[in-house]
Write an enzyme that holds these catalytic residues in place. Sequence first.
Site, PDB file in Angstrom:
ATOM      1  N   ASP A   1     -10.778  15.290   4.618  1.00  0.00           N
ATOM      2  CA  ASP A   1     -11.953  16.162   4.134  1.00  0.00           C
ATOM      3  C   ASP A   1     -11.987  17.296   5.361  1.00  0.00           C
ATOM      4  O   ASP A   1     -12.690  18.412   4.873  1.00  0.00           O
ATOM      5  CB  ASP A   1     -13.133  15.150   4.758  1.00  0.00           C
ATOM      6  CG  ASP A   1     -13.330  13.962   3.446  1.00  0.00           C
ATOM      7  OD1 ASP A   1     -13.931  13.020   3.927  1.00  0.00           O
ATOM      8  OD2 ASP A   1     -12.501  14.097   2.752  1.00  0.00           O
TER       9      ASP A   1
ATOM     10  N   ARG B   1      -7.874   9.853  -8.997  1.00  0.00           N
ATOM     11  CA  ARG B   1      -8.491   8.739  -7.997  1.00  0.00           C
ATOM     12  C   ARG B   1      -8.665   7.647  -8.749  1.00  0.00           C
ATOM     13  O   ARG B   1      -9.679   7.158  -9.005  1.00  0.00           O
ATOM     14  CB  ARG B   1      -9.928   9.492  -7.631  1.00  0.00           C
ATOM     15  CG  ARG B   1      -9.688  10.880  -6.870  1.00  0.00           C
ATOM     16  CD  ARG B   1     -10.953  11.425  -6.548  1.00  0.00           C
ATOM     17  NE  ARG B   1     -11.436  10.910  -5.235  1.00  0.00           N
ATOM     18  CZ  ARG B   1     -12.369  11.315  -4.451  1.00  0.00           C
ATOM     19  NH1 ARG B   1     -13.297  12.165  -5.189  1.00  0.00           N
ATOM     20  NH2 ARG B   1     -12.900  10.568  -3.470  1.00  0.00           N
TER      21      ARG B   1
ATOM     22  N   ARG C   1     -24.272  17.988  -2.472  1.00  0.00           N
ATOM     23  CA  ARG C   1     -23.918  16.278  -2.528  1.00  0.00           C
ATOM     24  C   ARG C   1     -23.790  15.732  -1.044  1.00  0.00           C
ATOM     25  O   ARG C   1     -23.859  14.691  -0.683  1.00  0.00           O
ATOM     26  CB  ARG C   1     -22.596  16.138  -3.359  1.00  0.00           C
ATOM     27  CG  ARG C   1     -22.929  16.387  -4.743  1.00  0.00           C
ATOM     28  CD  ARG C   1     -21.693  16.087  -5.744  1.00  0.00           C
ATOM     29  NE  ARG C   1     -21.255  14.484  -5.306  1.00  0.00           N
ATOM     30  CZ  ARG C   1     -20.060  14.194  -5.398  1.00  0.00           C
ATOM     31  NH1 ARG C   1     -19.222  14.762  -5.777  1.00  0.00           N
ATOM     32  NH2 ARG C   1     -19.829  13.085  -5.115  1.00  0.00           N
TER      33      ARG C   1
ATOM     34  N   ASP D   1      -7.392   1.231  -8.917  1.00  0.00           N
ATOM     35  CA  ASP D   1      -6.389  -0.077  -9.143  1.00  0.00           C
ATOM     36  C   ASP D   1      -6.436  -0.865  -7.941  1.00  0.00           C
ATOM     37  O   ASP D   1      -6.504  -2.157  -7.964  1.00  0.00           O
ATOM     38  CB  ASP D   1      -4.911   0.509  -9.381  1.00  0.00           C
ATOM     39  CG  ASP D   1      -4.382   1.189  -8.244  1.00  0.00           C
ATOM     40  OD1 ASP D   1      -4.968   2.173  -7.918  1.00  0.00           O
ATOM     41  OD2 ASP D   1      -3.595   0.876  -7.774  1.00  0.00           O
TER      42      ASP D   1
ATOM     43  N   ILE E   1      -3.218  13.117   1.215  1.00  0.00           N
ATOM     44  CA  ILE E   1      -4.054  12.144   0.559  1.00  0.00           C
ATOM     45  C   ILE E   1      -4.310  12.425  -0.915  1.00  0.00           C
ATOM     46  O   ILE E   1      -4.341  11.567  -1.877  1.00  0.00           O
ATOM     47  CB  ILE E   1      -5.265  11.686   1.302  1.00  0.00           C
ATOM     48  CG1 ILE E   1      -5.076  11.711   2.839  1.00  0.00           C
ATOM     49  CG2 ILE E   1      -6.299  10.652   0.771  1.00  0.00           C
ATOM     50  CD1 ILE E   1      -4.352  10.381   3.266  1.00  0.00           C
TER      51      ILE E   1
ATOM     52  N   CYS F   1     -15.797  14.364  -6.750  1.00  0.00           N
ATOM     53  CA  CYS F   1     -14.951  15.432  -6.651  1.00  0.00           C
ATOM     54  C   CYS F   1     -13.586  15.511  -7.134  1.00  0.00           C
ATOM     55  O   CYS F   1     -12.993  14.617  -6.942  1.00  0.00           O
ATOM     56  CB  CYS F   1     -14.797  15.782  -4.894  1.00  0.00           C
ATOM     57  SG  CYS F   1     -16.271  16.637  -4.294  1.00  0.00           S
TER      58      CYS F   1
ATOM     59  N   ARG G   1     -18.255   9.474  -6.964  1.00  0.00           N
ATOM     60  CA  ARG G   1     -16.940   8.530  -6.673  1.00  0.00           C
ATOM     61  C   ARG G   1     -17.799   7.174  -6.308  1.00  0.00           C
ATOM     62  O   ARG G   1     -17.158   6.083  -6.629  1.00  0.00           O
ATOM     63  CB  ARG G   1     -16.221   8.984  -5.771  1.00  0.00           C
ATOM     64  CG  ARG G   1     -15.024   8.154  -5.191  1.00  0.00           C
ATOM     65  CD  ARG G   1     -13.973   8.054  -5.957  1.00  0.00           C
ATOM     66  NE  ARG G   1     -13.004   6.981  -5.523  1.00  0.00           N
ATOM     67  CZ  ARG G   1     -11.971   6.482  -6.026  1.00  0.00           C
ATOM     68  NH1 ARG G   1     -11.420   7.034  -7.493  1.00  0.00           N
ATOM     69  NH2 ARG G   1     -10.903   5.873  -5.756  1.00  0.00           N
TER      70      ARG G   1
ATOM     71  N   LYS H   1     -22.925  10.831   5.313  1.00  0.00           N
ATOM     72  CA  LYS H   1     -22.734  10.487   3.651  1.00  0.00           C
ATOM     73  C   LYS H   1     -21.856   9.396   3.469  1.00  0.00           C
ATOM     74  O   LYS H   1     -22.278   8.585   2.685  1.00  0.00           O
ATOM     75  CB  LYS H   1     -22.549  11.694   2.946  1.00  0.00           C
ATOM     76  CG  LYS H   1     -22.037  11.418   1.313  1.00  0.00           C
ATOM     77  CD  LYS H   1     -21.653  12.794   0.967  1.00  0.00           C
ATOM     78  CE  LYS H   1     -20.153  12.939   0.765  1.00  0.00           C
ATOM     79  NZ  LYS H   1     -19.263  11.957   0.089  1.00  0.00           N
ATOM     80  N   ASN H   2     -20.748   9.277   3.975  1.00  0.00           N
ATOM     81  CA  ASN H   2     -19.697   8.272   3.865  1.00  0.00           C
ATOM     82  C   ASN H   2     -20.000   6.951   4.438  1.00  0.00           C
ATOM     83  O   ASN H   2     -19.291   6.176   4.098  1.00  0.00           O
ATOM     84  CB  ASN H   2     -18.312   8.735   3.885  1.00  0.00           C
ATOM     85  CG  ASN H   2     -18.183   9.970   3.082  1.00  0.00           C
ATOM     86  OD1 ASN H   2     -18.691  10.197   1.960  1.00  0.00           O
ATOM     87  ND2 ASN H   2     -16.989  10.485   3.330  1.00  0.00           N
TER      88      ASN H   2
HETATM   89  C1  EPZ Z   1     -13.516   8.314   0.752  1.00  0.00           C
HETATM   90  O1  EPZ Z   1     -12.985   8.555  -0.628  1.00  0.00           O
HETATM   91  C2  EPZ Z   1     -14.448   9.396   0.914  1.00  0.00           C
HETATM   92  N1  EPZ Z   1     -15.602   9.311   0.057  1.00  0.00           N
HETATM   93  C3  EPZ Z   1     -13.830  10.774   0.830  1.00  0.00           C
HETATM   94  O2  EPZ Z   1     -14.700  11.721   1.251  1.00  0.00           O
HETATM   95  C4  EPZ Z   1     -12.611  10.981   1.731  1.00  0.00           C
HETATM   96  O3  EPZ Z   1     -11.990  12.173   1.551  1.00  0.00           O
HETATM   97  C5  EPZ Z   1     -11.600   9.698   1.531  1.00  0.00           C
HETATM   98  O4  EPZ Z   1     -12.411   8.420   1.449  1.00  0.00           O
HETATM   99  C6  EPZ Z   1     -10.318   9.729   2.273  1.00  0.00           C
HETATM  100  O5  EPZ Z   1     -10.649   9.593   3.587  1.00  0.00           O
HETATM  101  C7  EPZ Z   1     -16.544   8.495   0.511  1.00  0.00           C
HETATM  102  O6  EPZ Z   1     -16.387   7.591   1.539  1.00  0.00           O
HETATM  103  C8  EPZ Z   1     -17.850   8.440  -0.379  1.00  0.00           C
HETATM  104  P1  EPZ Z   1      -9.569   6.478  -0.675  1.00  0.00           P
HETATM  105  P2  EPZ Z   1     -11.963   7.345  -1.653  1.00  0.00           P
HETATM  106  O7  EPZ Z   1     -10.094   5.283  -1.587  1.00  0.00           O
HETATM  107  O8  EPZ Z   1     -12.517   5.993  -0.999  1.00  0.00           O
HETATM  108  C9  EPZ Z   1      -5.738   6.627  -3.656  1.00  0.00           C
HETATM  109  C10 EPZ Z   1     -15.977  13.675   0.866  1.00  0.00           C
HETATM  110  O9  EPZ Z   1     -15.800  14.801   0.864  1.00  0.00           O
HETATM  111  N2  EPZ Z   1      -6.342   5.238  -4.350  1.00  0.00           N
HETATM  112  O10 EPZ Z   1      -9.290   6.312   0.436  1.00  0.00           O
HETATM  113  O11 EPZ Z   1     -12.085   7.621  -2.999  1.00  0.00           O
HETATM  114  C11 EPZ Z   1      -6.721   7.611  -4.035  1.00  0.00           C
HETATM  115  O12 EPZ Z   1      -5.963   8.294  -5.425  1.00  0.00           O
HETATM  116  C12 EPZ Z   1     -15.179  12.734   0.223  1.00  0.00           C
HETATM  117  O13 EPZ Z   1     -17.008  13.041   1.599  1.00  0.00           O
HETATM  118  C13 EPZ Z   1      -5.683   4.602  -5.117  1.00  0.00           C
HETATM  119  O14 EPZ Z   1      -4.536   4.893  -5.430  1.00  0.00           O
HETATM  120  O15 EPZ Z   1     -10.813   7.714  -0.850  1.00  0.00           O
HETATM  121  C14 EPZ Z   1      -6.366   8.802  -2.977  1.00  0.00           C
HETATM  122  O16 EPZ Z   1      -5.218   9.487  -3.173  1.00  0.00           O
HETATM  123  C15 EPZ Z   1     -14.152  13.350  -0.625  1.00  0.00           C
HETATM  124  N3  EPZ Z   1      -6.334   3.403  -5.620  1.00  0.00           N
HETATM  125  C16 EPZ Z   1      -6.051   7.708  -1.731  1.00  0.00           C
HETATM  126  O17 EPZ Z   1      -6.070   6.384  -2.321  1.00  0.00           O
HETATM  127  C17 EPZ Z   1      -7.433   3.047  -5.310  1.00  0.00           C
HETATM  128  O18 EPZ Z   1      -7.679   1.983  -5.842  1.00  0.00           O
HETATM  129  C18 EPZ Z   1      -7.271   7.775  -0.949  1.00  0.00           C
HETATM  130  O19 EPZ Z   1      -8.572   7.412  -1.617  1.00  0.00           O
HETATM  131  C19 EPZ Z   1      -8.097   3.703  -4.488  1.00  0.00           C
HETATM  132  C20 EPZ Z   1      -7.683   5.064  -3.784  1.00  0.00           C
END
Ligand code: EPZ
Length: 429
Positions: A306, A121, A398, A124, A328, A116, A92, A22-23
């Site tokens: 995850d 999330r 999803r 920025d 995370i 989710c 997301r 999916k990701n």
């Molecule tokens: C991706 O989400 C995955 N989703 C998530 O899987 C996964 O848990 C996550 O990466 C971490 O591995 C998809 O790929 C569709 P991040 P993403 O940006 O991109 C902070 C699932 O179950 N952050 O790496 O949203 C954020 O708040 C899903 O399949 C900022 O602060 O994750 C978080 O604390 C759930 N500013 C951390 O980084 C930003 O601009 C990780 O978020 C972006 C993120």
Amino acid sequence: MEEILVHGGRPLFGKLEMPTAKNSILPILAAAVLTRDAVCIHRAPFLQDVETSMQLLAALGCPAVRAGQDLLLSCDGPVGDTVPRPLMAAMRSSIYYLAPMLVRAGRARLSFPGGCRLGARPIDIHLEGLTAMGARVTARGDLLECDAPHGLHGVRFHLRFPSVGATETLMMAAAAARGETVLTGAAREPEIRDLANFLNACGGRVTGAGSSKIVIRGGRLHGCAYTPIPDRITAQTVLCAGAACGGEILLERVPFEPIRPMARLLTQAGCRLRRLDHDRVELVSDGRLTALGTLSTGVYPAFATDAGPLLAAAMLTARGTTRLRETIFTNRFGCAKEFARMGADLDCRGNLLSIRGVPALRGARVEAGDLRGGAALVIAALAAQGESRISGVEYIRRGYEDIGEMFGALGAAIGRSAQPERETTAAGR
Ligand code: EPZ
């Protein structure tokens, strides 16, 4: 309201081939908007988030047509600059369309993405990187108005946190920008490498994906046919279920490297895991597991966030105590209170989940509140004695095509039941 019905307590035996990740397919579908040429994505899974992506693509004037397992796209006409609010709220991954809209339409109007409820999330880092590449971003309430009056240009940009989504946004923007972009502090997930491979199949020039430094030289992209990688989180879902229920499971289409941390933990808990060749893994478990002490999730290649709830479900009946720290997201363990309904002995303080293994779980009526938490409830229900009913199926769908069918193929007694609408009281409740 639909529910998943499970009669637990059975070992799992059999073979499964893992579906496409999916990701991986979600950012690749967005990246397909970067080219006017035809794109064919093979082995496209029937997931709710893929369906939502198809609705979003249609809204932008880039319809995707499904032909069996293939998704065919050609964004050869003008690309829209607005994503309808409901489609932004649905997942997301809707944020992935910001960069392609800036590239193709020169502007983008969208609200903040949903998905989710794992805690705050923000986006920025996405916006900071795009601004450094020449975009202008104005927030009006929860609406973002972005444009790139002079197009996007290459930049040296350091991500303050290795955000998966922000890395993917900036790779997409850079692939079509003028000049060279160097991203440091980039996320290293396999799905990042897969997006790079897709962009390169479209004529992109991306190097270093999978490391924390990615170099992208912008240019014109052409179409391609592409098969994204298998889903490492689905693989870990099945492995944790096999560990908890006992049995013997052969997984196919599973590269070992991305699941190595989970394999090591399940071996430590008493399972036998064997890598049969480059993408087949066998698990054997007697269902009597040993707890793991203290461990934490982390950014890839550490133990994946995850996978945290999935492993927790397997530890609910392990001998001893497991303390799992999530690093995370701030609300990863929404499923903990539902585990307790099944007789688990645990407490959750912020991002620390402490589990004291119990001899057995009992079936119960539980509710999923997010994708992986929902999958973890299914694992616990499969291991529990008696019947469980799991609502919140929409979250689970999803990320899993049909989790009942998947585990049913391994001998689980699992199905879907359309629960009759609850009688509303005089008060309309
Ligand atoms: C991706 O989400 C995955 N989703 C998530 O899987 C996964 O848990 C996550 O990466 C971490 O591995 C998809 O790929 C569709 P991040 P993403 O940006 O991109 C902070 C699932 O179950 N952050 O790496 O949203 C954020 O708040 C899903 O399949 C900022 O602060 O994750 C978080 O604390 C759930 N500013 C951390 O980084 C930003 O601009 C990780 O978020 C972006 C993120």
